[in-house]
Enzyme design. Structure first.
Site, PDB file in Angstrom:
ATOM      1  N   LYS A  57      15.269  -2.585  -4.171  1.00 20.01           N
ATOM      2  CA  LYS A  57      14.898  -4.083  -4.086  1.00 20.01           C
ATOM      3  C   LYS A  57      14.128  -4.376  -5.285  1.00 20.01           C
ATOM      4  CE  LYS A  57      11.959  -7.204  -1.594  1.00 20.01           C
ATOM      5  NZ  LYS A  57      10.979  -7.488  -0.381  1.00 20.01           N
ATOM      6  N   THR A  65       6.603  -9.081  -1.394  1.00 19.41           N
ATOM      7  CA  THR A  65       7.179  -8.690  -2.697  1.00 19.41           C
ATOM      8  C   THR A  65       8.436  -9.649  -2.859  1.00 19.41           C
ATOM      9  OG1 THR A  65       6.520  -6.245  -2.745  1.00 19.41           O
ATOM     10  CG2 THR A  65       8.314  -7.011  -4.368  1.00 19.41           C
ATOM     11  N   LYS A 105       3.773  -6.535 -10.320  1.00 21.68           N
ATOM     12  CA  LYS A 105       4.235  -5.628  -9.068  1.00 21.68           C
ATOM     13  C   LYS A 105       5.685  -5.193  -9.915  1.00 21.68           C
ATOM     14  CE  LYS A 105       5.639  -4.049  -5.099  1.00 21.68           C
ATOM     15  NZ  LYS A 105       4.979  -3.086  -4.411  1.00 21.68           N
TER      16      LYS A 105
HETATM   17  P1  NAD Z   1       9.312  -5.555   7.571  1.00 20.47           P
HETATM   18  O1  NAD Z   1      10.863  -6.028   7.608  1.00 20.47           O
HETATM   19  O2  NAD Z   1       8.915  -4.408   8.532  1.00 20.47           O
HETATM   20  O3  NAD Z   1       8.365  -6.897   8.101  1.00 20.47           O
HETATM   21  C1  NAD Z   1       8.797  -8.232   7.942  1.00 20.47           C
HETATM   22  C2  NAD Z   1       8.750  -9.061   9.097  1.00 20.47           C
HETATM   23  O4  NAD Z   1       8.939 -10.484   8.744  1.00 20.47           O
HETATM   24  C3  NAD Z   1       9.659  -8.741  10.058  1.00 20.47           C
HETATM   25  O5  NAD Z   1       8.806  -8.293  11.414  1.00 20.47           O
HETATM   26  C4  NAD Z   1      10.092  -9.948  10.308  1.00 20.47           C
HETATM   27  O6  NAD Z   1      10.666 -10.092  11.935  1.00 20.47           O
HETATM   28  C5  NAD Z   1       9.503 -11.106   9.863  1.00 20.47           C
HETATM   29  N1  NAD Z   1       9.986 -12.298   9.765  1.00 20.47           N
HETATM   30  C6  NAD Z   1      11.149 -12.573   8.942  1.00 20.47           C
HETATM   31  N2  NAD Z   1      11.205 -13.780   8.897  1.00 20.47           N
HETATM   32  C7  NAD Z   1      10.439 -14.488   9.521  1.00 20.47           C
HETATM   33  C8  NAD Z   1      10.090 -15.857   9.667  1.00 20.47           C
HETATM   34  N3  NAD Z   1      10.885 -16.798   9.283  1.00 20.47           N
HETATM   35  N4  NAD Z   1       9.040 -16.042  10.546  1.00 20.47           N
HETATM   36  C9  NAD Z   1       8.209 -15.247  10.982  1.00 20.47           C
HETATM   37  N5  NAD Z   1       8.606 -13.779  10.809  1.00 20.47           N
HETATM   38  C10 NAD Z   1       9.392 -13.516   9.957  1.00 20.47           C
HETATM   39  O7  NAD Z   1       8.771  -5.288   6.107  1.00 20.47           O
HETATM   40  P2  NAD Z   1       7.700  -4.641   5.542  1.00 20.47           P
HETATM   41  O8  NAD Z   1       7.957  -3.124   5.259  1.00 20.47           O
HETATM   42  O9  NAD Z   1       6.561  -4.946   6.386  1.00 20.47           O
HETATM   43  O10 NAD Z   1       7.403  -5.535   4.228  1.00 20.47           O
HETATM   44  C11 NAD Z   1       7.137  -6.589   4.142  1.00 20.47           C
HETATM   45  C12 NAD Z   1       7.015  -7.108   2.439  1.00 20.47           C
HETATM   46  O11 NAD Z   1       6.246  -6.163   1.765  1.00 20.47           O
HETATM   47  C13 NAD Z   1       8.159  -6.832   1.891  1.00 20.47           C
HETATM   48  O12 NAD Z   1       8.352  -7.963   0.725  1.00 20.47           O
HETATM   49  C14 NAD Z   1       8.317  -5.580   1.075  1.00 20.47           C
HETATM   50  O13 NAD Z   1       9.093  -5.459  -0.104  1.00 20.47           O
HETATM   51  C15 NAD Z   1       6.720  -5.509   0.746  1.00 20.47           C
HETATM   52  N6  NAD Z   1       6.372  -4.107   0.702  1.00 20.47           N
HETATM   53  C16 NAD Z   1       6.768  -3.294   1.729  1.00 20.47           C
HETATM   54  C17 NAD Z   1       6.127  -1.972   1.480  1.00 20.47           C
HETATM   55  C18 NAD Z   1       6.374  -0.731   2.529  1.00 20.47           C
HETATM   56  O14 NAD Z   1       6.155   0.337   2.272  1.00 20.47           O
HETATM   57  N7  NAD Z   1       7.001  -1.093   3.594  1.00 20.47           N
HETATM   58  C19 NAD Z   1       5.436  -1.445   0.429  1.00 20.47           C
HETATM   59  C20 NAD Z   1       4.848  -2.487  -0.405  1.00 20.47           C
HETATM   60  C21 NAD Z   1       5.427  -3.912  -0.417  1.00 20.47           C
END
Ligand code: NAD
Length: 290
Positions: free
Chosen positions: A237, A87, A162
């Site tokens: 967010k 997102t 979204k």
């Molecule tokens: P998260 O923080 O658990 O995962 C993100 C991952 O990206 C981390 O493991 C981090 O180490 C990695 N990362 C960061 N920079 C990086 C780079 N340069 N290279 C490689 N890896 C890198 O977050 P999440 O909960 O998995 O969410 C991911 C996305 O999905 C976000 O944009 C969030 O808004 C969206 N989202 C999350 C949910 C939820 O319930 N968690 C629901 C819908 C949407």
């Protein structure tokens, strides 16, 4: 297909695992998180992207997406699809799509709803912006990771859908919580309040499917001490992204703006961080009008 998967956090971990379990070759990269079973670890994003038919990113925000995209686009093979499921702000999604197109690739922005439970179970909903042929290429992957994918139009439209959806969600949850708090003070039984509203014109997903009052309605985070679920800081967010987009296109969104301010205070100074976004109800219960 050969798939590169970058960002193996709370969401990406499950999504990559489901793709590998379905028989695809998945090469993963994350700065910190480990690769799930069945996914081969790469040493960098560029390495994960090399030779891939589709590169999927699942990253925290637009700035990180832009940086990762710049690295992987250069490494991707011509005609491959860059599929971002994070997102992020609409401008970052459109900027990355332009960069990909200029390099002879196709880009899709495909944010999800369904949370970590949906990612684990493979029941996410994808809201997708980008070219029709790239959508068709990604369709079998959407079917593994989710239960529904809606093509919303050109680049950035998935992110637009979204944040509009989640702005409605934030507003209806807040309205539902403040109505419960008012009903309490008026001496109205919560079960009666639910029975009336859930079958009357005040009904919504927030009331009917995710009721913020414990012991009332379907099982929800309220019944589990407001453990997320969908964390208040993730709602914040998405609300901030909605207001960033509204400012960029000069759209009047007073309820979105007020709800963003409420979640900001809730998360930053009222102990809302780490709680489900429906914990707005106990927050309203604690407050008085003045
Ligand atoms: P998260 O923080 O658990 O995962 C993100 C991952 O990206 C981390 O493991 C981090 O180490 C990695 N990362 C960061 N920079 C990086 C780079 N340069 N290279 C490689 N890896 C890198 O977050 P999440 O909960 O998995 O969410 C991911 C996305 O999905 C976000 O944009 C969030 O808004 C969206 N989202 C999350 C949910 C939820 O319930 N968690 C629901 C819908 C949407």
């Amino acid at each position: 297909m050969q798939i590169g998967f970058i960002g193996l956090g709370n969401m990406g971990h499950h999504m990559a695992r489901n793709l590998a379990s379905a028989g695809h070759t998945v090469v993963g990269f994350d700065l910190h998180a480990p690769c799930p079973a069945g996914v081969t670890a790469a040493a960098s994003g560029a390495e994960a992207a090399q030779g891939a038919d589709v590169v999927i990113t699942m990253l925290p925000n637009g700035a990180i997406l832009r940086a990762v995209a710049a690295e992987v686009i250069a490494a991707m093979k011509p005609g491959a699809v860059l599929l971002d499921c994070s997102t992020v702000d609409v401008d970052s999604a459109r900027g990355v799509a332009e960069q990909a197109e200029a390099a002879g690739l196709a880009a899709l922005d495909a944010p999800v709803s369904g949370g970590t439970g949906g990612a684990d179970a493979g029941t996410l909903t994808f809201m997708v912006g980008g070219p029709q042929n790239a959508f068709a290429t990604a369709q079998p992957l959407f079917e593994i990771m989710g239960q529904k994918a809606v093509h919303c139009g050109g680049a950035g439209n998935g992110q637009a859908a979204k944040i509009c959806n989640n702005m409605i969600l934030g507003v209806t949850m807040t309205a539902t919580c403040e109505a419960f708090a008012l009903a309490d003070k008026l001496g109205l039984d919560r079960q009666a309040m639910f029975d009336v509203v859930s079958t009357s014109s005040g009904y919504s997903w927030s009331m009917n499917a995710y009721c913020p009052a414990p012991g009332v309605g379907p099982d929800s985070p309220a019944d589990n001490g407001y453990k997320p679920g969908f964390a208040a800081e993730l709602m914040l967010k998405d609300l901030r992204l909605s207001q960033q987009a509204a400012e960029a296109v000069d759209a009047d969104t007073p309820l979105g703006q007020a709800t963003t301010a409420l979640y900001e205070t809730f998360v930053e100074s009222e102990g809302g961080a780490g709680q489900d976004f429906s914990a707005m109800l106990p927050r309203f219960e604690r407050k008085s009008r003045g």
